[in-house]
Design an enzyme around this catalytic site. Structure first.
Site, PDB file in Angstrom:
ATOM      1  N   CYS A   1     -39.772  -2.523 -25.968  1.00  0.00           N
ATOM      2  CA  CYS A   1     -39.636  -1.672 -26.999  1.00  0.00           C
ATOM      3  C   CYS A   1     -40.698  -0.911 -27.963  1.00  0.00           C
ATOM      4  O   CYS A   1     -41.855  -0.604 -27.305  1.00  0.00           O
ATOM      5  CB  CYS A   1     -38.366  -2.270 -27.863  1.00  0.00           C
ATOM      6  SG  CYS A   1     -37.120  -1.308 -28.774  1.00  0.00           S
TER       7      CYS A   1
ATOM      8  N   GLU B   1     -35.548  -9.509 -23.144  1.00  0.00           N
ATOM      9  CA  GLU B   1     -34.927 -10.423 -23.343  1.00  0.00           C
ATOM     10  C   GLU B   1     -33.410 -10.809 -24.063  1.00  0.00           C
ATOM     11  O   GLU B   1     -33.335 -12.625 -25.129  1.00  0.00           O
ATOM     12  CB  GLU B   1     -35.858 -11.190 -24.068  1.00  0.00           C
ATOM     13  CG  GLU B   1     -35.820 -10.300 -25.775  1.00  0.00           C
ATOM     14  CD  GLU B   1     -36.453  -9.328 -26.210  1.00  0.00           C
ATOM     15  OE1 GLU B   1     -36.206  -8.039 -24.636  1.00  0.00           O
ATOM     16  OE2 GLU B   1     -36.153  -8.343 -27.115  1.00  0.00           O
TER      17      GLU B   1
ATOM     18  N   HIS C   1     -34.299  -3.970 -23.189  1.00  0.00           N
ATOM     19  CA  HIS C   1     -34.242  -5.557 -23.885  1.00  0.00           C
ATOM     20  C   HIS C   1     -34.085  -6.401 -22.826  1.00  0.00           C
ATOM     21  O   HIS C   1     -32.809  -7.483 -23.020  1.00  0.00           O
ATOM     22  CB  HIS C   1     -34.016  -5.982 -25.599  1.00  0.00           C
ATOM     23  CG  HIS C   1     -34.618  -5.164 -26.519  1.00  0.00           C
ATOM     24  ND1 HIS C   1     -35.837  -5.402 -27.661  1.00  0.00           N
ATOM     25  CD2 HIS C   1     -34.379  -3.864 -27.125  1.00  0.00           C
ATOM     26  CE1 HIS C   1     -36.283  -4.664 -27.986  1.00  0.00           C
ATOM     27  NE2 HIS C   1     -34.831  -3.645 -28.473  1.00  0.00           N
TER      28      HIS C   1
END
Lengths: 721, 210
Positions: free
Chosen positions: B70, B180, B178
């Site tokens: 990002c 994560e 993302h």
């Protein structure tokens, strides 16, 4: 400036001299309705504010709840209505910023935001559309930039907000109990102002918010800077960890006037400050402007002299400006100097405590008139009616709104926004659900039962995730309190909230009162807003889609209560009828039963019935599951009433749940044993949402078509008018 | 990101301040998401001039695995470690939603345990995530196998639906979605295994499970 002649008299008597201009402005900011709660304070005492989880310390701007294992959750709610009505982007953004600093000032890290937005009729009114669009962008740009997820809220449109806006923001914080700031100070300590520079924006903002909005005073609206906010969050938390903070307060409404006088009064100290030491955005600002500016992103810290070097080095690391603006004294005076000249000197206790008012109240005449109105005849085509409701702005999916908010940043959002309530995971293995709810349509018809309904709805929403309500915040928004009829609606709502709060042992841990919400057409409808926090000890309900063959169970009785419903107001354009009333015993029984069923993992999903009634709630489960549902109205527990009433009544305490055949016996056995009012009302199958009565189909919609309308209509309306 | 690397994948992970020097004994560098400098001017452009970026560049040139997610991807692009630019989404709005990625290159340190064309359920959350390069550069990216991830649907009008790319050498990877936020079953409503492979690939590459 809005000090009343009798207030000026009172001040002269107390201080034994006439106030100078700077002093009068300082007091006017602090004594504004917005900061002093002078109309409401006497009555707010009826709210129960303590409980086994509630931690109350002096000087906290947010409510603190103990969630076990040495952790606390903090919560606060604020509005930014007047500024957002004039400049929606900046007004809404700075509303977010302000409430976040209240969370920070307890020494906790903000971990979530919720917002309640209310505007005029966006189908007809392009200004309402403009306000809506820009308020959402303002919130998104601010919250997203800070890395704080916006996990929920509500959006509502009603003619009573034409040319106006209600922007309510709630924030939740999390932290270790031992790290809470224990506000205290000793003579000789230093008073430090940290963060953004003080400018001419937002001067007189608190008074602006305490008058009816007759002029569009754009200079009273503050300018947002989320990056500085992010820096002050990190710098403040690091300063807390390093023991540099003895007392902490955010600067909000009333600016320095408010922060200094309230801090001094709460801690029983005096504060002497020099306006020349305040870092300003522009030269030539006079003491009055510096003292009443509401420039954003500023925190007030009281620190020990020995810790100043450390505090300054933390600020330097984060490139945050900090200025030592004054010192703590022992004389309990608030003294403002401009270099060596004293420009204001008053006892802090007097400045911080406006004389409270006892406003008269009177039952409004309009309520009698409403009761006389004849309720409309049932709509002829109920399928068309349901489709229109699913696509109406108040019921249609709000994905256009929450899709612009980063609702997952921080990786805590276990249950995402979109249905009943979002759920966050906490560091101690527990979970927190949070929801805010308001219902001005019902509160207009019945301020007391309407307010109770908002409270119960917020509770229902967190209960649907498996959470037990542990605390609430309220935000009471009304018109001009000087009008006894409006003040009566305020008092009635407050009574309702207090009763529910006491009966259910859900303490009020914070709140806000916003009065003088007047539009060119008159006062807004009574708009109390209730935020409820719920705690889940073990595991939240991860909503699953309903599957072929699942049974639909409705818990709770459906009553003849169409007053204030979307069906009456949107379809029939009728205001009146009987407002839904919460039966406390039924409410409690139903909540406990739903929690038990969720804990035992017997339900695939649970959804509450609210706006748009049973028909809407059933459709929402079907649409999000992508499967049809066949419901028989014969099995809906209700008194004898018309079909449209059963479909669209917004009676409270009702929950829908999908149960697979294998869990059905367990659920039914439990509900019967507990004497719960319920019905096995339908089955998930096929591709249609279907309601029948005495074997005759009265509503039939294609799930896909309904989903398309429900999902897209708000977005289409915003983008294409 | 820090939580996922430390608590989920049990890696020895440290934060470095933007004015720090990087130690020599690192195995990999991750630039996480977040609005560096509040996205002022253009997302990532000010952070690309942070002192620490000189060290990141030096280590990347020596072949160290670098992942930008990002805002991290935006910084890698602005610091010219990766080609192209990230423009405002065509909706002109911030977008937070779940989508699917398709793995197009399984030779990088972050994708070497994937099968080609494998699909990854993953969220995006950005306002300036529309990848853009001119035709000549796109042809070069294709030729050098630099396109790592593509979206499984049209999300924001990125050129060729590109969601993530790598440098010519393949050790520097940037992606807008993302990972994560997708590796824990509790957070990921669909399937947390595919996104985990991004970090498992890294662990295989550097052999660094703590």
């Amino acid at each position: 400036m809005s000090l009343q002649p009798q207030e000026l008299d009172y001040l002269s008597k107390k201080i034994k001299r006439k106030l100078n201009d700077t002093e009068a402005h300082i007091v006017a900011a602090e004594w504004s309705e917005h900061c002093s709660y002078k109309s409401s304070k006497k009555h707010l005492k009826m709210l129960p504010m303590s409980g086994p989880r509630v931690i109350r310390e002096k000087g906290f701007d947010s409510g603190v709840l103990d969630v076990g294992d040495g952790y606390v959750v903090t919560v606060h709610i604020e509005s930014h209505n007047h500024p957002s009505a004039v400049e929606p982007y900046g007004g809404a953004a700075t509303g977010v910023g302000g409430v976040i600093r209240d969370i920070l000032s307890a020494g906790t890290r903000p971990i979530a935001l919720l917002d309640g937005l209310r505007f005029g009729n966006i189908e007809k009114d392009s200004q309402a559309r403009w306000l809506f669009k820009n308020a959402v962008t303002g919130i998104a740009d601010y919250g997203n930039c800070l890395g704080i997820p916006t996990i929920g809220g509500e959006v509502e449109f009603d003619e009573c907000y034409a040319n106006y806006a209600l922007v309510d923001v709630a924030s939740i914080g999390f932290g270790k109990k031992e790290r809470l700031i224990k506000n205290h100070a000793d003579a000789g300590d230093l008073v430090v102002l940290l963060g953004g520079s003080t400018g001419r924006d937002g001067i007189g903002g608190a008074q602006f918010a305490s008058d009816s909005l007759e002029t569009e005073d754009r200079s009273a609206v503050q300018i947002p800077d989320p990056f500085i906010e992010k820096l002050i969050i990190e710098a403040t938390l690091e300063a807390r960890n390093e023991g540099c903070i003895k007392a902490l307060k955010d600067l909000g409404g009333g600016g320095l006037s408010c922060a200094i006088s309230e801090t001094a009064d709460t801690l029983g100290i005096g504060i002497e400050l020099d306006v020349n030491r305040v870092h300003t955005r522009e030269p030539g600002m006079n003491p009055r402007e510096i003292m009443t500016s509401e420039s954003q992103e500023r925190m007030l810290i009281i620190t020990d002299k020995k810790k100043l070097v450390k505090l300054e080095s933390i600020c330097k690391k984060f490139r945050v400006t900090c200025s030592v603006i004054g010192k703590v004294t022992s004389d309990k005076m608030m003294r403002v100097k401009n270099n060596n000249t004293i420009v204001a000197s008053m006892p802090a206790e007097i400045v911080a405590n406006a004389p409270l008012l006892d406003r008269p109240s009177k039952e409004p005449a309009y309520l009698k008139e409403l009761q006389k109105r004849k309720e409309p005849k049932p709509a002829s085509d109920l399928s068309k009616t349901l489709m229109r409701l699913l696509s109406c702005p108040n019921i249609a999916s709000k994905i256009w709104v929450y899709g612009q908010y980063d609702h997952e940043v921080g990786i805590r959002t276990v249950v995402k926004p979109g249905m009943d309530s979002a759920v966050l995971r906490l560091d101690n293995g527990k979970y927190l659900a949070a929801k805010i709810d308001g219902n001005p349509k019902q509160c207009y018809i019945d301020p007391k039962n309407g307010a109770i309904g908002c409270f119960e709805e917020a509770c229902r929403n967190v209960v649907c995730t498996g959470a037990t309500p542990i605390g609430m915040v309220d935000h009471l928004q009304f018109g001009n309190p000087e009008n006894p009829e409006i003040f009566w609606t305020f008092l009635e709502s407050l009574k309702g909230i207090s009763e529910f709060s006491k009966h259910f042992d859900i303490p009020c841990v914070g709140g806000k009162v916003s009065l003088y919400n007047e539009t060119p057409q008159g006062p807004i409808k009574p708009t109390p807003l209730i935020g409820v926090l719920g705690l889940i000890e073990k595991k939240p309900l991860h909503t699953q889609k309903s599957e072929q063959g699942d049974i639909l169970i409705l818990i709770g009785a459906t009553k003849d209560e169409l007053g204030g419903s979307e069906y009456y107001e949107y379809i029939h354009e009728f205001v009146g009828g009987k407002c839904p009333v919460v039966d406390f015993a039924e409410s409690k029984r139903n909540m406990e039963s739903v929690l038990h069923i969720i804990e035992n993992e017997w339900a695939r999903n649970v959804h509450d019935c609210s706006k748009g009634g049973l028909a809407t709630a059933v459709s929402e489960i079907a649409m999000t599951s992508g499967i049809g549902c066949t419901v028989s109205l014969d099995n809906v527990p209700s008194s004898k009433m018309s079909d449209d009433n059963v479909l669209f009544s917004e009676s409270h305490s009702r929950y829908l749940m999908s149960v697979s055949k294998s869990n059905l016996d367990a659920v039914l056995g439990y509900l019967r044993a507990k004497n719960v009012t319920f019905g096995i009302i339908g089955k998930f199958e096929g591709k249609s949402i279907m309601f029948s009565k005495s074997k005759k189909v009265i509503v039939k919609l294609s799930v896909d078509k309904a989903h398309d309308k429900w999902f897209n209509s708000l977005k289409d309306l915003v983008l294409h008018g | 990101m820090y939580h996922v690397l430390l608590d989920v994948f049990k890696l020895d992970v440290k934060y470095f301040w933007h004015e720090d020097k990087l130690p020599k004994d690192l195995d990999a560098i991750v630039l996480p998401g977040g609005f560096s400098y509040g996205d002022r001017l253009r997302a990532g452009v000010i952070a690309a001039h942070s002192p620490i970026i000189a060290d990141v560049k030096r280590m990347a040139d020596k072949g160290m695995p670098v992942l930008g997610v990002c805002n991290g991807f935006q910084i890698l692009v602005e610091s010219e470690l990766l080609p192209g630019v990230l423009l405002k989404n065509t909706s002109l709005n911030f977008m937070c939603r779940w989508t699917e990625l398709i793995v197009e290159n399984n030779k990088t340190p972050f994708t070497n345990k994937f099968a080609l064309k494998e699909r990854i359920p993953i969220p995006i959350a950005n306002g300036e995530g529309r990848y853009y390069v001119d035709k000549a550069t796109l042809a070069m990216l294709k030729k050098n196998n630099q396109i790592v991830f593509r979206y499984g649907e049209s999300v924001n009008n990125s050129v060729f639906d590109i969601a993530g790319i790598c440098n010519k050498e393949g050790n520097v990877v940037g992606m807008m979605p993302h990972p994560e936020r997708a590796v824990e079953a509790e957070i990921n409503p669909r399937d947390s295994k595919p996104a985990s492979v991004i970090f498992e690939s890294l662990i295989t590459t550097v052999g660094a499970r703590k």
